[in-house]
Design a protein around this motif. Structure first.
Motif, PDB file in Angstrom:
ATOM      1  N   ASN A   1       0.682  -1.112  -0.040  1.00 58.88           N
ATOM      2  CA  ASN A   1      -0.098   0.089   0.032  1.00 58.88           C
ATOM      3  C   ASN A   1       1.022   1.350  -0.155  1.00 58.88           C
ATOM      4  N   LEU A   2       0.480   2.311  -0.478  1.00 57.85           N
ATOM      5  CA  LEU A   2       1.049   3.659  -0.485  1.00 57.85           C
ATOM      6  C   LEU A   2       0.383   4.636   0.288  1.00 57.85           C
ATOM      7  N   LEU A   3       1.149   5.385   0.972  1.00 57.00           N
ATOM      8  CA  LEU A   3       0.357   6.492   1.901  1.00 57.00           C
ATOM      9  C   LEU A   3      -0.361   7.636   0.858  1.00 57.00           C
ATOM     10  N   LYS A   4      -1.759   7.536   0.884  1.00 57.60           N
ATOM     11  CA  LYS A   4      -2.465   8.297  -0.034  1.00 57.60           C
ATOM     12  C   LYS A   4      -2.697   9.522   0.753  1.00 57.60           C
ATOM     13  N   THR A   5      -2.511  10.810   0.220  1.00 57.35           N
ATOM     14  CA  THR A   5      -2.728  11.949   0.921  1.00 57.35           C
ATOM     15  C   THR A   5      -4.165  12.490   0.761  1.00 57.35           C
TER      16      THR A   5
ATOM     17  N   TYR B   1      -5.117   8.906   4.046  1.00 54.49           N
ATOM     18  CA  TYR B   1      -6.179   8.143   4.154  1.00 54.49           C
ATOM     19  C   TYR B   1      -5.904   6.949   5.017  1.00 54.49           C
TER      20      TYR B   1
ATOM     21  N   ILE C   1      -4.692   5.693 -13.260  1.00 53.89           N
ATOM     22  CA  ILE C   1      -4.516   4.556 -12.814  1.00 53.89           C
ATOM     23  C   ILE C   1      -4.877   4.215 -11.512  1.00 53.89           C
TER      24      ILE C   1
ATOM     25  N   VAL D   1      -5.129   0.715  -8.458  1.00 53.41           N
ATOM     26  CA  VAL D   1      -5.339  -0.745  -8.185  1.00 53.41           C
ATOM     27  C   VAL D   1      -5.686  -0.855  -6.862  1.00 53.41           C
TER      28      VAL D   1
ATOM     29  N   ASN E   1      -6.917  -3.167  -3.137  1.00 49.47           N
ATOM     30  CA  ASN E   1      -6.313  -4.206  -2.352  1.00 49.47           C
ATOM     31  C   ASN E   1      -7.135  -5.400  -2.637  1.00 49.47           C
TER      32      ASN E   1
ATOM     33  N   GLU F   1     -14.035   4.205  -2.071  1.00 51.51           N
ATOM     34  CA  GLU F   1     -13.531   4.308  -0.820  1.00 51.51           C
ATOM     35  C   GLU F   1     -11.945   4.334  -0.826  1.00 51.51           C
ATOM     36  N   PRO F   2     -11.136   5.217  -0.843  1.00 46.50           N
ATOM     37  CA  PRO F   2      -9.807   5.307  -0.813  1.00 46.50           C
ATOM     38  C   PRO F   2      -8.964   4.457  -0.247  1.00 46.50           C
ATOM     39  N   ARG F   3      -9.470   4.009   1.050  1.00 43.76           N
ATOM     40  CA  ARG F   3      -8.842   2.713   1.854  1.00 43.76           C
ATOM     41  C   ARG F   3      -8.746   1.505   1.293  1.00 43.76           C
TER      42      ARG F   3
ATOM     43  N   TYR G   1      -7.701   1.046  -1.800  1.00 41.79           N
ATOM     44  CA  TYR G   1      -6.840   1.277  -3.042  1.00 41.79           C
ATOM     45  C   TYR G   1      -5.470   1.206  -2.606  1.00 41.79           C
ATOM     46  N   ILE G   2      -4.551   0.344  -3.461  1.00 45.34           N
ATOM     47  CA  ILE G   2      -3.222   0.438  -2.946  1.00 45.34           C
ATOM     48  C   ILE G   2      -2.612   1.362  -3.606  1.00 45.34           C
ATOM     49  N   ILE G   3      -3.042   1.827  -4.784  1.00 48.52           N
ATOM     50  CA  ILE G   3      -2.482   3.200  -5.642  1.00 48.52           C
ATOM     51  C   ILE G   3      -3.785   3.719  -6.251  1.00 48.52           C
TER      52      ILE G   3
ATOM     53  N   TYR H   1      -5.550  10.332  -6.103  1.00 55.82           N
ATOM     54  CA  TYR H   1      -4.937  10.795  -4.596  1.00 55.82           C
ATOM     55  C   TYR H   1      -3.478  11.004  -4.870  1.00 55.82           C
TER      56      TYR H   1
ATOM     57  N   THR I   1       0.314  10.795  -3.128  1.00 56.53           N
ATOM     58  CA  THR I   1       1.249  10.145  -2.398  1.00 56.53           C
ATOM     59  C   THR I   1       2.373  10.905  -1.969  1.00 56.53           C
TER      60      THR I   1
END
Lengths: 100, 142
Positions: free
Chosen positions: A31-35, A96, B6, B8, B10, B19-21, B23-25, B29, B31
């Motif tokens: 996972n990436l930390l999404k702001t 997030y 793009i 991807v 979870n 829901e942003p949570r 997503y891996i990317i 949003y 980063t």
């Protein structure tokens, strides 16, 4: 056919097919930390983050006349707000990713 | 036509999720970008301080984190400028100097447009070697 799939990008000079994770710029495995919010705040107050849970955040303070950021957080976070304390300018990142 | 990018999710989550949570990317949003990571060991002299200076090579004040094993060999790394209350099993004899001058400028531990600077103080009567590591992001910290 591959068992899993996704996307990954390696650092320059590393083979993306074989290198270990620390040599990747990004990989969809992790996972990436999404702001969610990035901003500055001067003084005492709150910033509503709009999430229904307590997220991960980073906060730093700037005081004085020099272009330096200290590692004083002067902040806390809950499921509604980033709570900012003290008289200094704060720079904050709210992600997030759920903290708790 | 809508926007594009793009994304991807979870495992187990539908790509149509809002829901942003989930997503891996997701290019919708932002980063934080990992620009530089590193670690080191520094000897903090008895009853004295030492400064670690790390040149980050960026042209701005970056967002960064650093962690220190305050009690050598404990395996416990503390985030940022922390001073634990003694006696504490994990406090050891080391703390991060985190003072401000009369104008409110951090003078011991800070990051500027050139360096990450960390100052450690040893309150013990013998030298101590401590480990630290840091993450410097390619994102503005000011």
């Amino acid at each position: 056919m591959a068992d899993d799939y996704g996307i990954k990008i390696s650092k320059e000079g590393y083979d993306v097919k074989t290198t270990s994770v620390e040599n990747l710029i990004m990989t969809s495995v992790y996972n990436l930390l999404k702001t969610k919010l990035v901003g500055t705040y001067d003084g005492v107050g709150t910033v509503a983050h709009g999430l229904s849970y307590t997220p991960i955040y980073i906060s730093r303070t700037k005081g004085g006349t020099l272009e330096r950021m200290s590692f004083n957080s002067n902040a806390s976070i809950d499921s509604t707000n980033l709570n900012l304390e003290g008289l200094l300018i704060k720079k904050y990142y709210i992600f997030y990713q759920q903290a708790i | 036509m809508g926007d594009y990018g793009i994304k991807v999710t979870n495992p187990g989550y539908d790509i149509s999720s809002t829901e942003p949570r989930d997503y891996i990317i997701n290019s919708a949003y932002g980063t934080v970008k990992n620009a530089l990571t590193g670690s080191g060991t520094v000897t903090v002299p008895a009853s004295s301080s030492v400064t670690v200076t790390i040149a980050h090579g960026l042209s701005f004040i970056p967002l960064c984190l650093f962690y220190t094993e305050l009690s050598s060999g404990s395996g416990k790394y503390f985030l940022g400028a922390v001073r634990l209350t003694t006696p504490d099993a994990d406090a050891g004899n080391i703390y991060v100097n985190n003072s401000l001058d009369g104008d409110g400028n951090p003078i011991n531990t800070y990051v500027d447009a050139t360096n990450l600077v960390i100052s450690y103080r040893n309150v013990a009567g013998s030298d101590e070697d401590i480990d630290y590591f840091y993450v410097i992001f390619g994102d503005s910290g000011s």
